[in-house]
Design a protein around this motif. Structure first.
Motif, PDB file in Angstrom:
ATOM      1  N   ALA A 395       9.445  34.050  44.517  1.00 56.79           N
ATOM      2  CA  ALA A 395      10.624  33.637  43.760  1.00 56.79           C
ATOM      3  C   ALA A 395      10.329  32.317  43.056  1.00 56.79           C
ATOM      4  CB  ALA A 395      11.836  33.491  44.685  1.00 56.79           C
ATOM      5  N   ARG A 396      10.637  32.270  41.761  1.00 51.66           N
ATOM      6  CA  ARG A 396      10.549  31.036  40.990  1.00 51.66           C
ATOM      7  C   ARG A 396      11.969  30.509  40.807  1.00 51.66           C
ATOM      8  NH1 ARG A 396       5.591  30.176  38.707  1.00 51.66           N
ATOM      9  NH2 ARG A 396       4.133  31.933  38.841  1.00 51.66           N
ATOM     10  N   VAL A 397      12.192  29.320  41.318  1.00 52.63           N
ATOM     11  CA  VAL A 397      13.556  28.787  41.405  1.00 52.63           C
ATOM     12  C   VAL A 397      13.648  27.521  40.574  1.00 52.63           C
ATOM     13  CG1 VAL A 397      15.395  28.065  42.959  1.00 52.63           C
ATOM     14  CG2 VAL A 397      13.692  29.720  43.745  1.00 52.63           C
ATOM     15  N   ASN A 398      14.668  27.452  39.733  1.00 55.73           N
ATOM     16  CA  ASN A 398      14.977  26.246  38.968  1.00 55.73           C
ATOM     17  C   ASN A 398      16.139  25.535  39.647  1.00 55.73           C
ATOM     18  OD1 ASN A 398      13.044  26.750  36.894  1.00 55.73           O
ATOM     19  ND2 ASN A 398      14.420  28.289  36.032  1.00 55.73           N
ATOM     20  N   VAL A 399      15.942  24.266  39.956  1.00 56.72           N
ATOM     21  CA  VAL A 399      16.933  23.494  40.699  1.00 56.72           C
ATOM     22  C   VAL A 399      17.436  22.362  39.813  1.00 56.72           C
ATOM     23  CG1 VAL A 399      17.407  22.260  42.834  1.00 56.72           C
ATOM     24  CG2 VAL A 399      15.634  24.013  42.795  1.00 56.72           C
ATOM     25  N   SER A 400      18.744  22.172  39.780  1.00 59.97           N
ATOM     26  CA  SER A 400      19.327  21.122  38.938  1.00 59.97           C
ATOM     27  C   SER A 400      20.655  20.683  39.533  1.00 59.97           C
ATOM     28  CB  SER A 400      19.520  21.625  37.505  1.00 59.97           C
ATOM     29  OG  SER A 400      20.399  22.744  37.495  1.00 59.97           O
ATOM     30  N   VAL A 401      21.152  19.584  39.005  1.00 61.26           N
ATOM     31  CA  VAL A 401      22.486  19.081  39.347  1.00 61.26           C
ATOM     32  C   VAL A 401      23.311  19.104  38.074  1.00 61.26           C
ATOM     33  CG1 VAL A 401      23.833  17.133  40.175  1.00 61.26           C
ATOM     34  CG2 VAL A 401      21.633  17.656  41.226  1.00 61.26           C
ATOM     35  N   LYS A 402      24.427  19.810  38.125  1.00 56.93           N
ATOM     36  CA  LYS A 402      25.290  19.964  36.964  1.00 56.93           C
ATOM     37  C   LYS A 402      26.573  19.161  37.154  1.00 56.93           C
ATOM     38  CE  LYS A 402      22.546  22.997  35.043  1.00 56.93           C
ATOM     39  NZ  LYS A 402      21.805  22.692  33.790  1.00 56.93           N
ATOM     40  N   PRO A 403      27.253  18.838  36.034  1.00 55.21           N
ATOM     41  CA  PRO A 403      28.521  18.096  36.160  1.00 55.21           C
ATOM     42  C   PRO A 403      29.558  18.911  36.913  1.00 55.21           C
ATOM     43  CG  PRO A 403      27.699  18.045  33.893  1.00 55.21           C
ATOM     44  CD  PRO A 403      26.867  19.041  34.634  1.00 55.21           C
ATOM     45  N   HIS A 404      30.501  18.189  37.479  1.00 54.84           N
ATOM     46  CA  HIS A 404      31.588  18.854  38.184  1.00 54.84           C
ATOM     47  C   HIS A 404      32.386  19.689  37.191  1.00 54.84           C
ATOM     48  CE1 HIS A 404      35.624  19.059  40.209  1.00 54.84           C
ATOM     49  NE2 HIS A 404      34.813  19.466  41.161  1.00 54.84           N
ATOM     50  N   GLY A 405      32.670  20.923  37.578  1.00 53.22           N
ATOM     51  CA  GLY A 405      33.346  21.854  36.685  1.00 53.22           C
ATOM     52  C   GLY A 405      32.417  22.872  36.077  1.00 53.22           C
ATOM     53  N   TYR A 406      31.109  22.704  36.309  1.00 54.38           N
ATOM     54  CA  TYR A 406      30.114  23.660  35.806  1.00 54.38           C
ATOM     55  C   TYR A 406      30.280  24.996  36.519  1.00 54.38           C
ATOM     56  CZ  TYR A 406      25.481  25.796  35.297  1.00 54.38           C
ATOM     57  OH  TYR A 406      24.440  26.645  35.071  1.00 54.38           O
ATOM     58  N   ASN A 407      30.220  26.077  35.741  1.00 54.62           N
ATOM     59  CA  ASN A 407      30.391  27.422  36.291  1.00 54.62           C
ATOM     60  C   ASN A 407      29.028  28.083  36.422  1.00 54.62           C
ATOM     61  OD1 ASN A 407      31.113  29.955  37.069  1.00 54.62           O
ATOM     62  ND2 ASN A 407      32.376  30.420  35.270  1.00 54.62           N
ATOM     63  N   PRO A 408      28.429  28.037  37.622  1.00 55.97           N
ATOM     64  CA  PRO A 408      27.090  28.631  37.762  1.00 55.97           C
ATOM     65  C   PRO A 408      27.087  30.139  37.573  1.00 55.97           C
ATOM     66  CG  PRO A 408      27.987  28.027  39.914  1.00 55.97           C
ATOM     67  CD  PRO A 408      28.933  27.491  38.879  1.00 55.97           C
ATOM     68  N   ALA A 409      28.193  30.820  37.853  1.00 52.36           N
ATOM     69  CA  ALA A 409      28.221  32.275  37.707  1.00 52.36           C
ATOM     70  C   ALA A 409      28.047  32.673  36.245  1.00 52.36           C
ATOM     71  CB  ALA A 409      29.528  32.835  38.266  1.00 52.36           C
ATOM     72  N   ALA A 410      28.724  31.938  35.360  1.00 49.37           N
ATOM     73  CA  ALA A 410      28.594  32.248  33.938  1.00 49.37           C
ATOM     74  C   ALA A 410      27.201  31.952  33.434  1.00 49.37           C
ATOM     75  CB  ALA A 410      29.631  31.455  33.136  1.00 49.37           C
TER      76      ALA A 410
END
Length: 758
Positions: A395-410
């Motif tokens: 598995a190749r995984v990209n890891v990040s921190v997104k602003p609050h309110g970010y919709n990871p499902a979309a």
């Protein structure tokens, strides 16, 4: 010679011994005379004897005997024959003799007789007549070898076939002329081997990819054979034994019918080529198998039937079973087992993020929130989380921190090249979802930002929290799998929460405050040269440990030495949240200071890491000078110049003690005078107080009726005294009224003393 009786007869035996071939003749005469010989020979009978001696000259002629390069073998050599195939060999028997000879074939073992048959083929035999060989002629015997099972005749030991000869006229057996015939033959089935022997396993593959592997069909036998490969019938109950490694995914996908196109057999997601051919003895043929993993995750098992011609009927009658296994896998990571993800932190069901004291390093499963707790503004906290790959492919995984309110499902539904159709539309949704998110993420970070996790392994990522202000911060941790199309495993997302704060403490002792709200520590009147100590206490009302620094303010240039001091000029200590710590401040005046101009100082209380948290504790104290002083009063803070007895029951008493000190260089005599209202007595009430010495005075309040004293004055009269000095004068002893001397007196002296008192 002999006697012949009258009218009698006698047999004469002539013996012929045949030593060499030939036709010898011999003549002899039979003479007759009387028994007495008186008459001489009376009759002569000539006898002629003819005889013939011959040899039986029989010679076998085996096939190949004497031929150039051929091994001479005195027997029938059939060589190697396929089982059920027939092979013939001939044997010529030549009669070089002068007469006809009869012959008969006999087998020593029935096993040989079952697989070898011998008949005369030249000249053609006449039915009903015995087998004979004419003189100067030969017969050709044709032997046929044919077996239904593998047979091995090695011509070792006694011959398996014998040709017995007889004299046709007399039927005499010519035992000395018996012809032994050895038989050498070997019948075999087709032999083969497959490498790998039981099947081919492709293991797990990414969806929509393919992989090619091969296996060999080897001819380990002595004849060429043909083979064909087909799929096992669908209605056949295929035993799925552990011949090749099985995937642990449970049931296999439904089996497929095989379809042959040219030399390629397509069966399920597998393609086998060539599926038929001929393999020469000692050779091998490579068969290529291609596994095309479909776009969905599944495990596949197909069974081939490899049919080799001329093999043993008991060797897999329906064909040699050969298995093909493969599994298509969608890459993914663990997204549900949070105990594993947060193995170094605590995992709870729910968490109150509005609590005064936030829990530290805790994940709330119900809200999917990881709380760092409270952190010092400007500092950095870090926590490791575990990213696990439970799938059988990397598995190749990209890891990040997104602003609050970010919709990871979309975002995930739109990303991924092979996830499905409509990638452009999904990508625009992801961009819109990220654009809607708000809030800074500078205070959160994660490293590394990309992971390559082999199957069934894990890697760690570190999340950093560095608050920049005294406020709450939120963000979204997002780990997405490249090419991950399974919504259950293609992303791990949870909220990050942390609070920036500063350590602070509160001065709880002293309690008094001035008009500016600064703590004020007031010392009671203190005799110059003496010292008085008080405790300055601070309490940590924050959620972080406070590194506290307490220091006396430096005096102004040219100012006299300060009247206040601490054990160390600067005291540093750490106060845990909710804890209290203290330092001692000592007042040691060197000059009198009254109410109008008291001794003053300042203690600065600061907290490391919080520039806004500095408290100035004001120090105040009065100092006085006296030759005789009252010290160690019971309540120097509340009642610094007197004695506070409080409420005492009538008929009871209460004692308070203090010290009377003579600071001057003169000896003093003291005498206590109680309040005019009475009720208070001193012990000792009078006495001497030498220069530089002190006495402990006990004041007793007692009344037999109700009595109230409010700031009632009690005096101490002092007199300078001197002790006689000089040669021969003994030093005067110390004295006060509490000292008594015991002396026995008479009754008359006692009565006189009582009368004097009355």
């Amino acid at each position: 010679s002999g006697v012949l009786e009258p009218m009698g007869s006698v047999e004469i035996t002539v013996t012929f011994r045949a030593r060499v071939p030939g036709k010898p003749r011999a003549d002899f005469t039979i003479e007759a005379q009387d028994t007495h010989g008186l008459c001489g020979v009376t009759a002569r009978v000539p006898v002629a004897v003819a005889a013939e001696s011959y040899s039986v000259d029989l010679a076998p002629v085996f096939p190949g005997a004497g031929a150039d390069g051929a091994e001479a073998f005195d027997g029938l050599d059939f060589g190697v024959v396929r089982v059920v195939d027939a092979k013939t060999a001939t044997l010529d028997v030549v009669n070089s003799g002068l007469y006809e000879v009869g012959y008969e074939l006999r087998f020593r073992r029935r096993a040989v007789q079952n697989v070898v048959s011998i008949v005369q083929t030249a000249p053609a035999p006449v039915e009903g007549e015995p087998a004979r060989i004419k003189p100067g002629d030969k017969v050709t015997l044709t032997a046929t070898f044919k077996s239904e099972v593998e047979t091995h005749l090695d011509a070792v030991g006694a011959p398996d076939v014998r040709v017995h000869f007889t004299e046709p006229l007399t039927g005499e057996a010519l035992n000395l002329l018996t012809l032994p015939v050895k038989v050498r033959a070997r019948s075999v089935f087709s032999k083969y081997a497959l490498v790998p022997s039981r099947g081919v396993s492709f293991g797990p593959l990414f969806v929509d990819t393919d992989k090619t592997r091969t296996f060999e069909i080897s001819n380990t036998g002595e004849f060429a054979w043909n083979f064909s490969i087909a799929g096992a019938p669908l209605d056949e109950d295929t035993p799925r034994t552990a011949t090749v490694p099985r995937p642990k995914t449970g049931a296999f996908a439904q089996r497929s019918e095989g379809k042959v196109t040219g030399t390629t057999l397509a069966i399920g997601p597998f393609a086998v080529s060539p599926c038929a051919g001929t393999v020469q003895s000692g050779a091998a043929l490579t068969v290529t198998v291609k596994f095309a993993a479909p776009s969905h995750a599944a495990a596949f098992l197909e069974t081939l039937l490899v049919d080799v011609t001329e093999r043993d009927p008991g060797d897999n009658p329906r064909g040699y079973r050969y298995e093909l296994l493969g599994e298509s896998c969608i890459p993914g990571i663990n997204t549900t087992n949070f105990v594993e993800v947060f193995e170094e932190q605590a995992v709870v069901r729910e968490l109150d993020l509005g609590a005064a004291a936030l829990a530290k390093s805790v994940f709330a499963a119900a809200d999917r929130v990881f709380c760092f707790g409270s952190a010092l503004v400007g500092s950095e906290m870090s926590e490791r989380v575990r990213i696990s790959n439970p799938i059988k492919v990397t598995a190749r995984v990209n890891v990040s921190v997104k602003p609050h309110g970010y919709n990871p499902a979309a975002a995930v539904s739109g990303g991924g090249g092979k996830a499905g159709k409509g990638g452009g539309k999904g990508g625009s949704k992801a961009a819109a979802a990220e654009a809607e998110a708000s809030g800074p993420v500078d205070c959160f970070d994660v490293e590394p930002k990309q992971l390559v996790i082999p199957p069934h392994e894990h890697r760690y990522v570190t999340i950093f929290f560095s608050p920049t202000a005294m406020q709450a911060f939120k963000a979204v941790f997002n780990a997405t799998v490249e090419e991950g199309t399974d919504k259950a495993t293609n992303r791990l997302a949870f909220e990050l929460f942390g609070e920036g704060t500063l350590p602070h403490v509160t001065v709880v002792d002293p309690v008094a405050r001035d008009d500016g709200g600064n703590p004020v520590m007031t010392f009671p009147k203190t005799l110059v040269g003496k010292k008085l100590t008080k405790r300055l206490s601070v309490r940590n009302d924050g959620v972080l440990p406070a590194d506290v620094r307490v220091a006396l303010a430096a005096p102004a240039p040219g100012a006299p030495p300060p009247a206040f001091r601490m054990e160390l000029p600067v005291a540093a200590f750490v106060v845990v949240p909710g804890g209290t710590s203290s330092v001692e401040v000592t007042f040691c005046p060197r000059a009198p200071a009254g109410v109008d101009a008291p001794c003053a100082g300042e203690v600065l209380v600061s907290v490391n890491g919080n520039a806004f948290e500095t408290a100035a504790v004001k120090l105040r104290g009065e100092a006085y000078e006296a030759e005789v002083a009252l010290e160690d009063l019971p309540d120097p803070e509340g009642y610094p110049d007197g004695l506070q007895f409080g409420d005492v029951a009538v008929g009871a008493s209460r004692e308070l003690s203090f010290t009377l000190s003579n600071i001057s260089k003169d000896h003093r005599r003291f005498e206590w005078k109680g309040p005019e209202a009475g009720g208070v007595t001193f012990s000792p009430a009078a006495g001497h107080l030498r220069a530089g010495q002190s006495k402990r005075i006990t004041a007793t309040f007692a009344a037999t009726e109700p009595l109230s004293l409010d700031a009632a004055a009690a005096g101490c009269v002092l007199y300078r005294i001197a002790y006689p000095e000089g040669p021969g004068i003994a030093a005067a002893p110390d004295w006060d009224s509490s000292m008594t001397a015991v002396r026995f007196i008479s009754a008359e002296e006692h009565e006189a003393a009582v009368a004097a008192v009355e």
